[in-house]
Design an enzyme around this catalytic site. Structure first.
Site, PDB file in Angstrom:
ATOM      1  N   LYS A  13      38.758  37.944 -47.110  1.00  0.00           N
ATOM      2  CA  LYS A  13      37.307  37.940 -46.870  1.00  0.00           C
ATOM      3  C   LYS A  13      36.694  39.310 -47.133  1.00  0.00           C
ATOM      4  O   LYS A  13      35.681  39.420 -47.798  1.00  0.00           O
ATOM      5  CB  LYS A  13      36.991  37.540 -45.422  1.00  0.00           C
ATOM      6  CG  LYS A  13      37.260  36.098 -45.085  1.00  0.00           C
ATOM      7  CD  LYS A  13      36.671  35.723 -43.727  1.00  0.00           C
ATOM      8  CE  LYS A  13      37.234  36.517 -42.562  1.00  0.00           C
ATOM      9  NZ  LYS A  13      38.664  36.335 -42.333  1.00  0.00           N
ATOM     10  N   ARG A  88      32.109  33.528 -35.542  1.00  0.00           N
ATOM     11  CA  ARG A  88      33.525  33.220 -35.437  1.00  0.00           C
ATOM     12  C   ARG A  88      33.791  32.135 -34.395  1.00  0.00           C
ATOM     13  O   ARG A  88      34.941  31.829 -34.116  1.00  0.00           O
ATOM     14  CB  ARG A  88      34.279  34.470 -35.040  1.00  0.00           C
ATOM     15  CG  ARG A  88      35.335  34.903 -36.063  1.00  0.00           C
ATOM     16  CD  ARG A  88      35.968  36.157 -35.522  1.00  0.00           C
ATOM     17  NE  ARG A  88      37.133  36.606 -36.213  1.00  0.00           N
ATOM     18  CZ  ARG A  88      37.146  37.554 -37.136  1.00  0.00           C
ATOM     19  NH1 ARG A  88      36.031  38.081 -37.571  1.00  0.00           N
ATOM     20  NH2 ARG A  88      38.284  37.956 -37.633  1.00  0.00           N
ATOM     21  N   ARG A 127      49.334  44.338 -46.007  1.00  0.00           N
ATOM     22  CA  ARG A 127      47.991  44.915 -46.171  1.00  0.00           C
ATOM     23  C   ARG A 127      47.942  46.367 -45.672  1.00  0.00           C
ATOM     24  O   ARG A 127      48.463  46.693 -44.611  1.00  0.00           O
ATOM     25  CB  ARG A 127      46.992  44.070 -45.385  1.00  0.00           C
ATOM     26  CG  ARG A 127      45.597  44.657 -45.366  1.00  0.00           C
ATOM     27  CD  ARG A 127      44.558  43.625 -45.124  1.00  0.00           C
ATOM     28  NE  ARG A 127      44.550  43.104 -43.756  1.00  0.00           N
ATOM     29  CZ  ARG A 127      43.718  42.154 -43.357  1.00  0.00           C
ATOM     30  NH1 ARG A 127      42.869  41.610 -44.199  1.00  0.00           N
ATOM     31  NH2 ARG A 127      43.755  41.728 -42.113  1.00  0.00           N
ATOM     32  N   ARG A 161      46.522  48.186 -40.152  1.00  0.00           N
ATOM     33  CA  ARG A 161      45.714  47.919 -38.968  1.00  0.00           C
ATOM     34  C   ARG A 161      46.627  47.519 -37.817  1.00  0.00           C
ATOM     35  O   ARG A 161      47.562  46.750 -37.984  1.00  0.00           O
ATOM     36  CB  ARG A 161      44.734  46.771 -39.256  1.00  0.00           C
ATOM     37  CG  ARG A 161      43.469  47.243 -39.913  1.00  0.00           C
ATOM     38  CD  ARG A 161      42.628  46.094 -40.412  1.00  0.00           C
ATOM     39  NE  ARG A 161      42.469  45.003 -39.455  1.00  0.00           N
ATOM     40  CZ  ARG A 161      41.728  43.921 -39.685  1.00  0.00           C
ATOM     41  NH1 ARG A 161      41.073  43.788 -40.829  1.00  0.00           N
ATOM     42  NH2 ARG A 161      41.635  42.964 -38.797  1.00  0.00           N
ATOM     43  N   ARG A 172      45.931  35.705 -33.913  1.00  0.00           N
ATOM     44  CA  ARG A 172      44.667  35.622 -34.666  1.00  0.00           C
ATOM     45  C   ARG A 172      44.559  34.293 -35.417  1.00  0.00           C
ATOM     46  O   ARG A 172      43.477  33.715 -35.526  1.00  0.00           O
ATOM     47  CB  ARG A 172      44.563  36.814 -35.629  1.00  0.00           C
ATOM     48  CG  ARG A 172      44.260  38.114 -34.885  1.00  0.00           C
ATOM     49  CD  ARG A 172      44.492  39.337 -35.729  1.00  0.00           C
ATOM     50  NE  ARG A 172      43.648  39.391 -36.891  1.00  0.00           N
ATOM     51  CZ  ARG A 172      43.934  40.076 -38.003  1.00  0.00           C
ATOM     52  NH1 ARG A 172      45.065  40.760 -38.083  1.00  0.00           N
ATOM     53  NH2 ARG A 172      43.102  40.090 -39.004  1.00  0.00           N
TER      54      ARG A 172
HETATM   55  P1  AMP Z   1      38.259  41.208 -38.895  1.00  0.00           P
HETATM   56  O1  AMP Z   1      38.188  42.581 -39.461  1.00  0.00           O
HETATM   57  O2  AMP Z   1      37.099  40.331 -39.289  1.00  0.00           O
HETATM   58  O3  AMP Z   1      39.583  40.548 -39.108  1.00  0.00           O
HETATM   59  O4  AMP Z   1      38.097  41.379 -37.302  1.00  0.00           O
HETATM   60  C1  AMP Z   1      39.050  42.093 -36.547  1.00  0.00           C
HETATM   61  C2  AMP Z   1      38.927  41.746 -35.079  1.00  0.00           C
HETATM   62  O5  AMP Z   1      37.619  42.110 -34.611  1.00  0.00           O
HETATM   63  C3  AMP Z   1      39.062  40.278 -34.735  1.00  0.00           C
HETATM   64  O6  AMP Z   1      40.422  39.860 -34.617  1.00  0.00           O
HETATM   65  C4  AMP Z   1      38.316  40.209 -33.407  1.00  0.00           C
HETATM   66  O7  AMP Z   1      39.103  40.740 -32.361  1.00  0.00           O
HETATM   67  C5  AMP Z   1      37.167  41.163 -33.638  1.00  0.00           C
HETATM   68  N1  AMP Z   1      36.000  40.446 -34.210  1.00  0.00           N
HETATM   69  C6  AMP Z   1      35.473  40.594 -35.463  1.00  0.00           C
HETATM   70  N2  AMP Z   1      34.413  39.786 -35.622  1.00  0.00           N
HETATM   71  C7  AMP Z   1      34.263  39.104 -34.451  1.00  0.00           C
HETATM   72  C8  AMP Z   1      33.358  38.113 -33.988  1.00  0.00           C
HETATM   73  N3  AMP Z   1      32.392  37.615 -34.784  1.00  0.00           N
HETATM   74  N4  AMP Z   1      33.503  37.654 -32.713  1.00  0.00           N
HETATM   75  C9  AMP Z   1      34.451  38.143 -31.902  1.00  0.00           C
HETATM   76  N5  AMP Z   1      35.358  39.058 -32.284  1.00  0.00           N
HETATM   77  C10 AMP Z   1      35.271  39.542 -33.543  1.00  0.00           C
END
Ligand code: AMP
Length: 219
Positions: A13, A88, A127, A161, A172
């Protein structure tokens, strides 16, 4: 254009969002990136979010929705945006509908990136992300940097990460299936979902996504 990008962790994404946003001349808004920026700056919001992120859980809606709304309200997002990682869950999708309605605007499409689960795990394990700019993403096997540990684009340090560890990835994925996937049905009911395969070369997926968006918004 106002677009939401959905897909499991590791679907690409962030990578696709960066290219698509550039092609479409709209800002790429990633709630994950916003949280990481807050964590590295040590803000209160970052402190509130850290435990959830490290555990692979969703940050509570009270924190997330306000942060996303603030970002969407900035001047560069007036004519559109590409949301990556927000909404989400269905509660966030409903909140987004209210935010957009208040502004008198609508989503144009929800782009759903499909990837088989075993591929997701491989992608996340390899990654590596740039500390200076999280849009610079590499993979140890699929797109290795020229020099180990160094970003090809800006020379920043590459790191894994914390939430990309195997155990957190499993959580996740579970969170994705139980909480995020239902938003696809929510948006399907609004006729907004466009599904494409996220397998293959990055540039091919971007081309596929651009074509799918063109068809869905023209048709
Ligand atoms: P990402 O970089 O999109 O994979 O997001 C990393 C982490 O940030 C996720 O696993 C969540 O813990 C948190 N996170 C990101 N976006 C959201 C969201 N819209 N709602 C809740 N937690 C989020």
């Amino acid at each position: 254009m106002r677009i939401v990008l959905v897909g499991p962790p590791g679907a690409g994404k962030g990578t696709q969002a960066a290219y698509l946003a550039e092609n479409l001349s709209i800002p790429h808004i990633s709630t994950g990136d916003l949280f990481r920026a807050n964590m590295s700056q040590g803000t209160d919001l970052g402190k509130q979010a850290r435990a959830y992120i490290d555990a692979g859980q969703l940050v509570p809606d009270e924190v997330t929705i306000g942060m996303a709304k603030d970002r969407m309200g900035q001047s560069d997002a007036v004519n559109g945006f590409l949301l990556d990682g927000f909404p989400r869950n269905v509660g966030q999708a409903e909140a987004l509908d209210v935010i957009l309605k208040d502004e008198g605007v609508k989503l144009d499409a929800v782009l759903d990136l499909e990837v088989p689960e075993d591929e997701v795990v491989k992608r996340i394990a390899g990654r590596r992300v740039c500390r200076r700019d999280s849009a610079h993403v590499f993979h140890l096997s699929y797109s290795p940097p020229k020099t180990e540990g160094v970003c090809d684009v800006c020379g920043g340090e590459l790191y894994q990460r914390h939430d990309d560890s195997e155990e957190t990835v499993r959580t996740r994925l579970e969170v994705y299936h139980t909480q995020t996937e239902p938003i696809i049905d929510y948006y399907r009911a609004q006729g907004l979902v466009v599904t494409i395969s996220a397998l293959g070369e990055v540039a091919d997926v971007t081309a596929r996504a651009m074509e799918a968006l063109k068809q869905s918004t023209e048709g």
